[in-house]
Design an enzyme around this catalytic site. Structure first.
Site, short mmCIF file in Angstrom:
data_model
loop_
_atom_site.label_atom_id
_atom_site.label_comp_id
_atom_site.label_asym_id
_atom_site.label_seq_id
_atom_site.Cartn_x
_atom_site.Cartn_y
_atom_site.Cartn_z
CE LYS A 82 0.47 30.42 -13.79
NZ LYS A 82 1.21 30.99 -14.92
NE ARG A 103 17.47 19.35 -1.79
CZ ARG A 103 18.17 19.68 -0.71
NH1 ARG A 103 17.59 20.40 0.24
NH2 ARG A 103 19.41 19.31 -0.56
CG HIS A 131 21.94 15.12 -1.16
ND1 HIS A 131 22.43 15.92 -2.17
CD2 HIS A 131 21.58 15.98 -0.16
CE1 HIS A 131 22.35 17.19 -1.80
NE2 HIS A 131 21.84 17.25 -0.59
N1 CP Z 1 23.01 19.41 3.17
C1 CP Z 1 21.93 19.87 2.52
O1 CP Z 1 21.42 19.24 1.59
O2 CP Z 1 21.49 21.09 2.97
P1 CP Z 1 20.28 21.89 2.34
O3 CP Z 1 19.01 21.09 2.59
O4 CP Z 1 20.27 23.22 3.05
O5 CP Z 1 20.53 22.03 0.87
#
Ligand code: CP
Length: 310
Positions: A82, A103, A131
């Site tokens: 939205k 994420r 990450h």
């Molecule tokens: N390793 C990893 O980040 O896997 P996913 O994308 O499945 O979270």
């Protein structure tokens, strides 16, 4: 500790402290012992990009420690469609939860969220950026296999341009005086600013496109998927897809204790016959996501793990 956005948020001592805590929590991660340290705490899982391991292992980690989880679910069924902004989403989930795992496809989104939220943000991957929770489980896996993190020969191979796991991992391994070999097709080299940064700090780095010539000296061979979703167009992806395909026979001359790692998912860069070799470590690596995220959740929520045997 507040948020975990890049590996710079953890000192080397803190890394060892988390890995030690993770080791201790292994029976809890396996479900052999119940330790409700996070009872009453709620994790908000906000995944704006697909994930299996990061999302599910955060959820498992929280639940194994007696905590609870709320999920944004698919972006398509959320109010993002939205037009709700990331800022508003974070401000609101901030009030629902004690910690957020995020994420997002945009590089820098995790730092932006951390600047907007009161609760700690665990960066579960921001575009082609970082990450760090993956790096912690990678370090745990390396330490399990080699008994140490320092002075190892580590080969990072595949899509080093867009692969956020290798960006965070390279930063961390450099701090433990590892020799780093970056192996990629020409168009997918490690970002030049990252290489320059590590070299300026005395990093020992080799860049090559020769995967098979790099294997025999390696203590760790870290394979990665080519990140199709980050390419500007399909044609560019086709030029490099299938560049590296590791097979069991490629490991015949590898060191006895060399391990093959991969953050997963894999596409075609590791053939299934590698799975049965003594070198394959990627499924254990994925399991280690639970135990390291348990240790990180405790640290980020300032919850002490009891001393002595659990
Ligand atoms: N390793 C990893 O980040 O896997 P996913 O994308 O499945 O979270």
């Amino acid at each position: 500790m507040t948020s975990l956005i890049t590996m710079d948020d953890l000192s080397n001592d803190e890394i060892y402290e988390v890995l030690e805590a993770a080791e201790k929590l292994l029976p809890v991660a396996r479900g052999e012992k119940y330790l409700p340290l996070l009872q009453g705490k709620i994790l908000g899982n906000l995944f704006f990009e697909p994930s299996t391991r990061t999302r599910m292992s955060f959820e498992t980690a929280m639940k194994r420690l007696g905590g609870d989880v709320v999920n944004l679910g698919s972006v398509a069924s959320s109010s993002v469609v939205k037009g709700e902004t990331l800022y508003d989403t974070i401000r609101m989930v901030d009030g629902y939860t004690d910690i957020i795992a995020l994420r997002h496809p945009r590089q820098g989104a995790a730092q932006y969220a951390a600047d907007s939220a009161e609760v700690p943000i665990a960066n579960g991957g921001d575009g082609a950026g970082h990450h760090p929770t993956q790096t912690m489980l990678d370090l745990f896996t390396i330490k399990q296999a080699h008994g140490r993190l320092d002075q190892l020969n580590i080969v990072l191979a595949g899509d080093l341009r867009y692969g956020r796991t290798v960006h965070s991992l390279a930063h961390a391994l450099h701090r433990f005086n590892c020799d780093l070999v970056f192996v990629s097709p020409k168009g997918l080299k490690m970002p030049a600013d990252l290489v320059a940064d590590l070299e300026a700090q005395g990093g020992r780095i080799t860049e090559t496109d020769d995967l098979f010539g790099s294997i025999n000296n390696a203590d760790v061979l870290y394979m990665t998927r080519i990140q199709k979703e980050r390419f500007p167009d399909e044609e560019e992806y086709r030029k490099v897809s299938g560049s590296f395909k590791l097979q069991a026979s490629d490991l015949n001359e590898a060191k006895e204790n060399m391990i093959v790692m991969h953050p997963l998912p894999r596409v075609d860069e590791i053939a299934p016959d590698v799975d049965k070799t003594r070198h394959a470590r990627y499924f254990e690596q994925a399991f280690n996501g639970v135990v390291t995220r348990m240790a990180l959740l405790c640290k980020m929520l300032d919850v002490e793990i009891p001393g002595g045997e659990l």
